[in-house]
Every structure is written in structure tokens, then in C-alpha cells.
Scaffold this motif. Structure first.
Motif, PDB file in Angstrom:
ATOM      1  N   SER A  57     -16.907 -18.401   4.963  1.00  0.00           N
ATOM      2  CA  SER A  57     -18.052 -19.041   5.613  1.00  0.00           C
ATOM      3  C   SER A  57     -19.183 -18.026   5.768  1.00  0.00           C
ATOM      4  CB  SER A  57     -17.656 -19.579   6.982  1.00  0.00           C
ATOM      5  OG  SER A  57     -18.759 -20.159   7.652  1.00  0.00           O
ATOM      6  N   LEU A  69     -22.205 -16.176   7.385  1.00  0.00           N
ATOM      7  CA  LEU A  69     -22.693 -15.936   8.752  1.00  0.00           C
ATOM      8  C   LEU A  69     -24.204 -15.745   8.774  1.00  0.00           C
ATOM      9  CD1 LEU A  69     -19.995 -13.499  10.163  1.00  0.00           C
ATOM     10  CD2 LEU A  69     -20.228 -15.935  10.605  1.00  0.00           C
ATOM     11  N   VAL A 114     -17.415 -14.453   6.713  1.00  0.00           N
ATOM     12  CA  VAL A 114     -16.185 -14.277   7.466  1.00  0.00           C
ATOM     13  C   VAL A 114     -15.142 -15.246   6.924  1.00  0.00           C
ATOM     14  CG1 VAL A 114     -16.794 -15.976   9.243  1.00  0.00           C
ATOM     15  CG2 VAL A 114     -15.209 -14.121   9.805  1.00  0.00           C
ATOM     16  N   VAL A 119     -12.262 -18.030   7.325  1.00  0.00           N
ATOM     17  CA  VAL A 119     -12.025 -19.057   8.328  1.00  0.00           C
ATOM     18  C   VAL A 119     -10.642 -19.664   8.126  1.00  0.00           C
ATOM     19  CG1 VAL A 119     -14.457 -19.616   8.658  1.00  0.00           C
ATOM     20  CG2 VAL A 119     -13.150 -20.801   6.876  1.00  0.00           C
ATOM     21  N   PRO A 139     -13.548 -18.783  12.674  1.00  0.00           N
ATOM     22  CA  PRO A 139     -13.558 -17.424  12.117  1.00  0.00           C
ATOM     23  C   PRO A 139     -12.249 -16.677  12.415  1.00  0.00           C
ATOM     24  CG  PRO A 139     -15.596 -17.895  13.288  1.00  0.00           C
ATOM     25  CD  PRO A 139     -14.658 -19.022  13.599  1.00  0.00           C
ATOM     26  N   GLY A 165     -14.640 -10.122   8.670  1.00  0.00           N
ATOM     27  CA  GLY A 165     -16.014 -10.094   8.189  1.00  0.00           C
ATOM     28  C   GLY A 165     -16.203  -9.114   7.042  1.00  0.00           C
TER      29      GLY A 165
END
Length: 495
Positions: free
Chosen positions: A364, A366, A382, A384, A390, A395
Motif C-alpha cells: 500500500s 503511503l 508499507v 498490509v 499496515p 515500510g
């Protein structure tokens, strides 16, 4: 069936693709020319002629698959073409572009690889053109009724051809300079060469369908005015309102929608441009979105010579086999599929920081980070979980100086004013409201395809076009003999 043991003795063999190193140097279709016909009769032999052919239900067109499989097995190409065209106006399109839900519903697929239905369909269509089995079919007489079809995608073209053949005088209005909708400017040449589209358009012109290009209804011609000039209107504008990504940094230069990018590459292939002003050449490309449009961007960026290409998919990587608890046969399963574009990315190692096929799953976005000039330079993402929450400590940052958003479409675009000028009702999700007969709230105005159904597959688009044509024919004459394969509320088979 011609060979009652064919499914036991003949393994599945698909249309061979050209070598990756060769095909990424051009924009021709990815398949080996002439490699399908030599294998297709034996592949058609694998059809079981099962008592209840679920492939019929899996296909919204209701294609007569066991019948034309048997005819191909016997190499009766004329009869096979007749049976195929009885339910599908444009099988050379679906044979190249449809993800083949019919194969997921094949009875053989319960415990073996399915029949190569999509390849058989394409072979029949191509052989029919080669042998001259697809002549124009103009009507014997005209009804005196007129219809305007707004949009020349697969829905609009199917509706127009059916209504023309029924004897009505039909004009198709297209806002772009060329016909075809997303098939023209959204589908890359390497997936379907536009000569197939031009051939059908030539057939339709010979049958009597009229075309008006570079004419946006609502802007270049008033929608209400058009309604007074024709006995009926069919709104088939598609779902072109793209979804946005509302994260910090979205305003940076170098971040574009997929449908801003793909049409330019297609215009290069059409000869309008020498090079695309939005080329991915030499750039680090990140595609946000794991669907077919994202894969089209991937294949296009590879051919343009991108320095690297990574595709982000918010969903977890699916299994290679069907999960019978989640997607039982005969539904269309979510399984790992390797498209031609992903095969190219894998072999060329376009994304060393991603999986082998350039995809990062369960990822996903950010935010984006840019330089002092406002140009995007990196994308922060990040991992998921299944609920899109998250995962702590997951990250990471990807280099990105060219980002493409391929997040799908929410409904028809209202910018031209067509919807507002006609006063069409809308569903909460943004699609056009219609009743069980494809009619909108405005008398004489019908809606079909993605504009009313929402984003869907090409096979559903053609089915909608055929069905709305029957509804319009009935409205104009009181009855109709045109086939209506689906209703407006029908949906794919699900659990």
C-alpha cells in the motif's frame, strides 16, 4: 464430440508466445504468428461435451462452446464460425482480450487443465476472416426508425451492429478522433493489433452503420438536441472516471493516471506521434494497481525502455491453484496468473526490488517524495494484511521518477455534460440508473455497458450491447427477435 477420449489423451497446449527478447522490441501481438491453427483441432478434441456445459453459464454471451469445439475438431470452419457468431459479434476481440471465465467454468477444470476455449474462439474468428466467412449483413429492409449510440466501445459497437441488422438507421457518436473506445486507445497494440478493429468497422460501415467521430455529445452536440433527432438513444460511454490516490505528494510532477499514459503510446503506434511525450524511457517506473490496466502499463513501459518497472498490488499474492473453499468451481478463481507483460518483466528483471514478475503484493502506498523542482523521486509503501492494515516495521522506499495510477474506474465521466443535459438518474456509486429493460428515467434513452454496470470485462460489454439492442428494438417496434443474453442485473457467478 469427435474424440471421446481427447481430454484423457491430449494435454492442454496454449498459443505460443514469441520470445521475450524479440517481442519487446516491437508492438506486434505477443503470439507466434500462425502457431495456433496447427494445434487447435486437437485442443478442441479435449472438450468433453458434458451433459451440463457450465462454460455456457460462465460466459455472459452464452457462447455455444461444445458445439463449435466439435466443429473445429472436425475442421468444419464455416459451421464453427456460424455458431460462434450466433452469440458473439466480435470473437476476435474476446479471443484476445477476455480473461476467459468460460475456462474457469469448464467441467474438465474440476481436476484437469481446462479446454483452451479462448484460443479455439480466436482461431475460429481468424479463420472465418481468412476464408471470407464474415461478409457484411445489411438488413433486407429499413424500419424507418433511427437510433443514436453514444460511445464506440464494445458495448456501443455491438448494440449498433445488432440494431443496424434489425433494419434501424443507426449513428454511432464517438468523442475521440478514432473509433473503438478503450479498445483503440486503452488496449496496447501488443495485446490486440488495431487491424482487427478496423476490419470490423469496415464490415459495419458496409452494413449501413454511420459513425461520427470527434463528436462529444453534451459538448460538440447537445444531448437534449440529439434526443429530439432520434427515436431512441443508447448511452454506452463506458466507465471512464478514474479513481484517485489521495496520499501526500500526489500533486508532484511525474505522477499520472494510466489512461493519460496508455493512449499516447497507442497514438505512437497509430503514427500520430514519433515518440510519446509521456514516455517511460530511462525512468524508474512504479505502477500503483495490480489489475489488467496496470499490466498494460507494465508491458508498455518495458517496450519504451524504462530503467526499471515495479507494479504494486494491494492484495496478497494468490495461490497457484484454486482454493475450493473460497472460489469453488465453476466460479472464476483468484489465482496467480502470469500475463505476457509479467513474463517479460520476469525475464528482463525489470524490478530487482520486487518479486520475480515485477509485482510487489500486499503493498500500500503511503506517500510520495519529490525534489526541489516538484518532481517525484520516490514512493514510500508499507506491507498490509488481509484487512489492509499496515504491518509494523514493513515500510520501504522505492525509487520512482515516473508513477502511473491504475486503480480502476468508478463510473461515466460527467465532464462533457451528457448526463446532466439529459437529466439521467445516477446510482450512489456513480453509474447510470436503469430498469429491468435497460431503460433510464428519460423516455427513449437506454444505458448499457460499463456506464451503467460499472467497470467490467469485454465479454460482459458485448453481452450488454446485444441485450440493450433487443430492448431498443422492442421499444421501437413492439417486439424483437434479437437475442438478449443477459439482463441489467445479472452478475458473474459467485459463491
Amino acid at each position: 464430440m469427435a474424440d471421446p477420449k481427447g481430454f484423457m489423451t491430449t494435454p492442454r497446449q496454449e498459443w505460443a508466445r514469441r520470445p521475450v527478447a524479440e517481442r519487446v522490441q516491437d508492438w506486434d501481438e505477443v503470439y507466434v504468428p500462425g502457431a495456433l491453427l496447427p494445434i487447435i483441432s486437437k485442443q478442441a478434441d479435449r472438450c468433453m461435451d458434458c451433459g451440463i456445459p457450465f462454460c455456457h453459464d460462465a460466459c455472459p454471451l452464452g457462447n455455444l462452446i461444445p458445439e463449435w469445439n466439435d466443429l473445429v475438431s472436425r475442421e468444419d470452419w464455416r459451421a464453427a464460425g456460424d455458431r460462434l457468431h450466433a452469440t458473439n459479434n466480435f470473437p476476435e476481440f474476446t479471443g484476445r482480450l477476455c480473461p476467459a471465465p468460460c475456462e474457469a467454468g469448464c467441467v474438465l477444470a474440476i481436476n484437469q487443465p481446462a479446454v483452451t476455449i479462448k484460443n479455439v474462439e480466436c482461431a475460429i474468428a481468424d479463420r472465418s476472416w481468412q476464408e471470407g466467412f464474415v461478409p457484411p449483413r445489411p438488413p433486407d429492409r429499413l424500419s424507418g426508425r433511427t437510433v443514436a449510440v453514444i460511445g464506440s466501445g464494445p458495448t456501443g459497437l455491438a448494440a449498433a451492429q445488432q440494431l443496424t441488422r434489425a433494419g434501424h438507421t443507426v449513428a454511432v457518436y464517438e468523442k475521440d478522433d478514432r473509433l473503438g473506445g478503450l479498445m483503440r486507445y486503452g488496449i496496447p497494440e501488443f495485446k490486440m493489433e488495431k487491424r482487427h478493429l478496423e476490419r470490423r468497422l469496415k464490415q459495419m460501415r458496409a452494413e449501413g452503420t454511420k459513425f461520427r467521430t470527434s463528436t462529444a455529445v453534451g459538448r460538440d452536440v447537445g444531448a437534449a438536441e440529439l434526443r429530439t433527432r432520434y427515436d431512441a438513444l443508447v448511452v454506452a460511454t463506458g466507465a471512464t472516471a478514474w479513481r484517485e490516490l489521495g496520499v501526500p505528494g500526489r500533486e508532484l510532477a511525474g505522477i499520472h493516471q494510466a489512461m493519460e499514459y496508455l493512449p499516447l503510446a497507442n497514438r505512437v503506434c497509430e503514427g500520430d506521434l514519433e515518440t510519446s511525450p509521456m514516455s517511460a524511457a530511462g525512468r524508474h517506473v512504479v505502477i500503483v494497481g495490480g489489475g489488467d490496466t496496470g499490466a498494460d502499463c507494465l508491458g508498455t513501459a518495458v517496450r519504451e525502455g524504462a530503467a526499471s518497472v515495479t507494479q504494486l498490488d494491494i492484495y496478497a499474492q494468490p495461490d497457484a491453484e484454486r482454493d475450493e473453499d473460497i472460489d469453488p468451481w465453476p466460479t472464476y478463481p483468484k489465482v496467480y496468473r502470469l500475463s505476457a507483460a509479467h513474463e517479460e518483466a520476469r525475464d528482463l528483471e525489470t524490478a530487482p526490488e520486487a518479486h520475480a514478475d515485477a509485482r510487489l503484493f500486499a503493498a500500500s502506498t503511503l506517500h510520495f517524495v519529490g525534489d526541489a523542482d516538484g518532481q517525484v523521486r520516490s514512493l514510500h509503501l508499507v506491507e498490509v494484511d488481509a484487512l489492509r492494515r499496515p504491518v509494523a516495521g514493513s515500510g520501504r522506499t522505492l525509487p520512482a521518477d515516473f508513477v502511473l495510477l491504475a486503480l480502476g474506474f468508478s463510473g461515466p465521466d460527467r465532464e462533457d455534460g451528457l448526463i446532466d443535459q439529459l437529466g439521467l438518474g445516477l446510482e450512489p456509486r456513480g453509474t447510470i440508473t436503469r430498469d429491468g429493460g435497460f431503460a433510464t428515467n428519460v423516455p427513449g434513452v437506454f444505458a448499457a455497458g460499463d456506464a451503467a454496470r460499472g467497470q467490467s470485462l469485454i465479454v460482459w460489454a458485448i453481452a450488454e450491447g446485444r441485450a440493450v439492442a433487443a430492448a431498443v428494438d422492442r421499444y421501437l417496434t413492439g417486439s424483437s427477435r434479437l437475442p438478449a443474453p443477459i439482463g441489467p442485473y445479472d452478475r458473474p457467478m459467485v459463491v
